[in-house]
Scaffold this active site. Sequence first.
Site, short mmCIF file in Angstrom:
data_model
loop_
_atom_site.label_atom_id
_atom_site.label_comp_id
_atom_site.label_asym_id
_atom_site.label_seq_id
_atom_site.Cartn_x
_atom_site.Cartn_y
_atom_site.Cartn_z
NE ARG A 41 -2.50 -1.37 3.43
CZ ARG A 41 -3.08 -1.36 4.62
NH1 ARG A 41 -4.27 -0.79 4.76
NH2 ARG A 41 -2.50 -1.94 5.65
N GLY A 94 -3.90 -15.95 -1.83
CA GLY A 94 -4.42 -16.43 -0.56
C GLY A 94 -5.22 -15.35 0.14
CB THR A 95 -6.50 -12.04 -0.97
OG1 THR A 95 -5.20 -11.49 -1.14
CG2 THR A 95 -7.43 -10.97 -0.43
CG PHE A 121 -0.97 -21.15 -0.39
CD1 PHE A 121 -0.70 -21.51 -1.70
CD2 PHE A 121 -1.92 -20.20 -0.15
CE1 PHE A 121 -1.36 -20.91 -2.75
CE2 PHE A 121 -2.60 -19.58 -1.19
CZ PHE A 121 -2.31 -19.93 -2.50
CG HIS A 150 -6.14 -20.57 13.70
ND1 HIS A 150 -7.16 -21.45 13.38
CD2 HIS A 150 -5.26 -20.61 12.66
CE1 HIS A 150 -6.90 -21.99 12.20
NE2 HIS A 150 -5.76 -21.49 11.73
CG HIS A 151 -2.92 -16.31 16.02
ND1 HIS A 151 -3.55 -15.11 15.79
CD2 HIS A 151 -2.65 -16.83 14.79
CE1 HIS A 151 -3.65 -14.89 14.49
NE2 HIS A 151 -3.11 -15.91 13.86
CE LYS A 154 -8.06 -18.22 11.14
NZ LYS A 154 -7.76 -17.33 10.00
N GLY A 160 -10.95 -20.25 7.55
CA GLY A 160 -11.16 -20.57 6.14
C GLY A 160 -10.72 -21.98 5.80
CB THR A 161 -7.81 -24.01 6.90
OG1 THR A 161 -6.87 -23.08 6.39
CG2 THR A 161 -7.30 -25.42 6.69
#
Length: 239
Positions: A41, A94-95, A121, A150-151, A154, A160-161
């Site tokens: 950005r 992977g967005t 990925f 997860h941490h 998140k 998503g996985t």
Amino acid sequence: MNEATSPVRLLVHGASGRMGQALLRLAAERDDIAIAGAVSRRVEARVVDGIPHFAATELAGVPPFDVAIDFSLPEAFDAITQACVARDAALVSGTTGLSPGQRQALDQAAGRIPVLWASNFSLGVAVLHELVERAAAALPGWDCDIVEAHHTRKLDAPSGTALTLGEVAARGGAQARYASLRAGDIVGEHTVQFTAAGERIELIHRATSRDIFARGALHAAVRLRGRPAGHYSLRDLLD
């Protein structure tokens, strides 16, 4: 040097994020990849470690590239997709959080260029997909539960996985239920459990380093160059 032996010219889109930084670091260690440029950005320095950096608004002026790896934000996704189509370059993304319209645009791009979008990925998770689909098909009527951890930073749950694993299970005939845990600095853990009376099967993947996701994306980029236009999955590129 022909295309088959020359390094893949890679554009990293979303270069200032954690994944972007990992991609730049790990790609620099490989002989089969040449980093054409990095896009973020905002740009604080035009050249870093010999790599030209560009602001997102300067995407049209980046050097020639064979593949773009995109880990950015949904608001930046349209521009990199259009740039890849315009350059006849492959797109690895992977967005997350894409809108239905952006999904449709990705489908349209796949009619022109090779495209790979994935929620995860990790090469291990790609293999896990295959195991889950086979187990679901072989165990009709069994309960299917997906537990992910997860941490604490998140926000989305299920991950998503986990949702993708549920879609994979559905292809095998199972209907998944989900449970989520947010704790400490867990990189990512996914357990797919199939249960029947008196027995249980668990398929588990644990990530201990975020580098595995960057390595998987680089693996995909190298193998996607030169492929025909279309949608690809990480499983398609494992061999």
